[in-house]
Design an enzyme around this catalytic site. Structure first.
Site, PDB file in Angstrom:
ATOM      1  N   ASP A   4      -2.241  -6.142  -6.421  1.00  0.00           N
ATOM      2  CA  ASP A   4      -2.072  -5.130  -5.364  1.00  0.00           C
ATOM      3  C   ASP A   4      -3.456  -4.792  -4.821  1.00  0.00           C
ATOM      4  OD1 ASP A   4      -0.860  -3.184  -3.686  1.00  0.00           O
ATOM      5  OD2 ASP A   4      -1.164  -1.619  -5.157  1.00  0.00           O
ATOM      6  N   SER A   5      -3.469  -3.998  -3.760  1.00  0.00           N
ATOM      7  CA  SER A   5      -4.745  -3.540  -3.208  1.00  0.00           C
ATOM      8  C   SER A   5      -5.366  -2.449  -4.080  1.00  0.00           C
ATOM      9  CB  SER A   5      -4.510  -2.957  -1.813  1.00  0.00           C
ATOM     10  OG  SER A   5      -3.557  -1.916  -1.901  1.00  0.00           O
ATOM     11  N   TYR A  10      -5.015  -1.960   2.320  1.00  0.00           N
ATOM     12  CA  TYR A  10      -4.539  -3.139   3.043  1.00  0.00           C
ATOM     13  C   TYR A  10      -3.826  -2.726   4.335  1.00  0.00           C
ATOM     14  CZ  TYR A  10      -5.319  -6.807  -0.510  1.00  0.00           C
ATOM     15  OH  TYR A  10      -5.866  -7.736  -1.355  1.00  0.00           O
ATOM     16  N   GLY A  11      -3.226  -1.529   4.321  1.00  0.00           N
ATOM     17  CA  GLY A  11      -2.478  -1.071   5.492  1.00  0.00           C
ATOM     18  C   GLY A  11      -3.331  -0.980   6.746  1.00  0.00           C
ATOM     19  N   CYS A  57       2.851  -5.577  -3.711  1.00  0.00           N
ATOM     20  CA  CYS A  57       2.341  -4.899  -2.517  1.00  0.00           C
ATOM     21  C   CYS A  57       3.189  -5.328  -1.324  1.00  0.00           C
ATOM     22  CB  CYS A  57       0.883  -5.313  -2.309  1.00  0.00           C
ATOM     23  SG  CYS A  57       0.173  -4.678  -0.780  1.00  0.00           S
ATOM     24  N   ASN A  58       3.840  -4.372  -0.702  1.00  0.00           N
ATOM     25  CA  ASN A  58       4.670  -4.688   0.478  1.00  0.00           C
ATOM     26  C   ASN A  58       3.815  -5.127   1.655  1.00  0.00           C
ATOM     27  OD1 ASN A  58       7.664  -3.315   0.045  1.00  0.00           O
ATOM     28  ND2 ASN A  58       6.076  -2.308  -1.126  1.00  0.00           N
ATOM     29  N   THR A  59       2.666  -4.471   1.818  1.00  0.00           N
ATOM     30  CA  THR A  59       1.816  -4.751   2.973  1.00  0.00           C
ATOM     31  C   THR A  59       1.369  -6.213   2.960  1.00  0.00           C
ATOM     32  OG1 THR A  59       1.064  -2.474   2.760  1.00  0.00           O
ATOM     33  CG2 THR A  59      -0.181  -3.873   4.249  1.00  0.00           C
ATOM     34  N   CYS A  95       6.174   0.964  -0.165  1.00  0.00           N
ATOM     35  CA  CYS A  95       4.775   0.751  -0.546  1.00  0.00           C
ATOM     36  C   CYS A  95       4.738   1.073  -2.023  1.00  0.00           C
ATOM     37  CB  CYS A  95       3.843   1.677   0.228  1.00  0.00           C
ATOM     38  SG  CYS A  95       2.155   1.730  -0.444  1.00  0.00           S
ATOM     39  N   THR A  96       4.148   0.183  -2.820  1.00  0.00           N
ATOM     40  CA  THR A  96       4.217   0.372  -4.274  1.00  0.00           C
ATOM     41  C   THR A  96       3.404   1.576  -4.746  1.00  0.00           C
ATOM     42  OG1 THR A  96       2.443  -1.273  -4.483  1.00  0.00           O
ATOM     43  CG2 THR A  96       4.717  -2.040  -4.767  1.00  0.00           C
ATOM     44  N   HIS A  97       2.542   2.103  -3.899  1.00  0.00           N
ATOM     45  CA  HIS A  97       1.824   3.329  -4.272  1.00  0.00           C
ATOM     46  C   HIS A  97       2.748   4.551  -4.314  1.00  0.00           C
ATOM     47  CE1 HIS A  97      -1.882   1.123  -3.560  1.00  0.00           C
ATOM     48  NE2 HIS A  97      -2.565   2.149  -4.032  1.00  0.00           N
TER      49      HIS A  97
HETATM   50  N1  DGL Z   1       0.529  -0.818  -2.359  1.00  0.00           N
HETATM   51  C1  DGL Z   1       0.514  -1.390  -1.067  1.00  0.00           C
HETATM   52  C2  DGL Z   1       1.947  -1.662  -0.570  1.00  0.00           C
HETATM   53  O1  DGL Z   1       2.883  -1.795  -1.344  1.00  0.00           O
HETATM   54  C3  DGL Z   1      -0.256  -0.770   0.057  1.00  0.00           C
HETATM   55  C4  DGL Z   1      -1.411   0.112  -0.035  1.00  0.00           C
HETATM   56  C5  DGL Z   1      -2.524  -0.230   0.956  1.00  0.00           C
HETATM   57  O2  DGL Z   1      -2.467   0.145   2.139  1.00  0.00           O
HETATM   58  O3  DGL Z   1      -3.442  -0.916   0.502  1.00  0.00           O
HETATM   59  O4  DGL Z   1       2.172  -1.783   0.610  1.00  0.00           O
END
Ligand code: DGL
Length: 290
Positions: A32-33, A64-65, A96-98, A210-212
């Site tokens: 992930d990021s 990453y977004g 990470c979805n992004t 978003c996994t966060h």
């Molecule tokens: N955890 C990341 C996701 O699932 C995104 C966080 C980021 O913007 O880096 O999209």
């Protein structure tokens, strides 16, 4: 409430099999990021407690977004090149979805190792919504993706789906995990657009895309204007990994799990966070963002 979701449903892919030969426990690389992938990692550990886990947070490039699509593809390939060479994983989980909504085809073209992604759980949300009002809470990058728009078009049925791109929530989740007091007003402002009321008919399902965001699940539930189902894809991702690698092997003592950071800012505080998720060793493998 956590609702099961098949992350590959609708992607029409054959299921790769990657159980390591000779009965050895597999190595699972979780990526992930930042800290968000830990919300997927914890379900993976439950599913395969015998596996060797390597968790990489590309914190040098967080968030990453905010990256352009071109930049993000290049970055993930660059980091993954190094990780695959160094750790020879049996399965890669892009938690990470992004990244997943963009980079999965590139990774699958580049590496023979099976790659499991994390994509917005639109299908179970729309299948289970009673009010037929569903929101997808994600980074601005994920919301803008063609992939996400196609998922919504394919699975929304008669639901109205509101896409909410939050510029700040991933950073707020990171700050909270690093021990800063949760900024409740800021978090409330970011989730507010998810709550739609059409003549008394209200949103009843919010996809945590978003996994966060599951890191803030307790806070979301506390400050939400009304109760909703918060839909987290982590259990389904763990099931997919088990399908690929097979079930846990009884009697195997897992080797120590490692957390890697490409930037390593505030490493001391993060080591404690990682340890709380069972990642005993935390190292910086420096890979600055250019
Ligand atoms: N955890 C990341 C996701 O699932 C995104 C966080 C980021 O913007 O880096 O999209």
């Amino acid at each position: 409430m956590r609702i099961a979701f098949d992350p590959l449903a609708g992607m029409k892919q054959p299921l790769p099999s990657a159980a390591p030969r000779g009965g050895r426990a597999p190595t699972i690389l979780v990526f992930d990021s930042g800290l968000g992938g830990l919300t997927v990692h914890r379900d993976l550990v439950r599913a395969r407690p015998d596996a060797r886990f390597v968790y990489c947070a590309d914190d040098a490039a967080f968030p990453y977004g905010a990256l352009s699509e071109e930049h993000l593809v290049a970055r993930v390939l660059q980091v993954m090149e190094r990780l695959v060479a160094a750790h020879a994983p049996d399965c890669i989980v892009i938690a990470c979805n992004t990244a997943s909504t963009l980079v999965l085809p590139h990774l699958r073209a580049r590496f023979t190792v099976p790659v499991v992604g994390t994509v917005p759980a639109v299908k179970p949300a729309c299948e289970t919504s009673v009010s037929r009002l569903v929101s997808v809470l994600a980074t601005p990058g994920t919301v803008a993706r063609d992939y996400t728009r196609a998922l919504v078009a394919e699975y929304r049925g008669d639901c109205a789906v509101t896409l909410v791109g939050s510029p700040r929530l991933a950073g707020l989740a990171e700050a909270t995990m690093r021990g800063e007091p949760a900024d409740l007003a800021a978090i409330a402002a970011e989730i507010a657009p998810c709550f739609v009321d059409v003549d008394g008919r209200r949103t009843d399902a919010v996809v945590l895309a978003c996994t966060h965001y599951p890191l803030l699940a307790d806070i979301f539930a506390e400050i939400a204007p009304w109760p909703v189902a918060w839909i987290d894809p982590a259990p389904a991702i763990a099931r997919r990994v088990t399908q690929i690698l097979g079930p846990a092997q009884p009697g195997h003592v897992p080797p120590p799990a490692t957390a890697l950071l490409t930037g390593g800012a505030a490493l001391a505080g993060l080591a404690t966070v990682f340890a709380g998720f069972g990642l005993g060793e935390t190292r910086v493998e420096s890979l600055p963002l250019h």
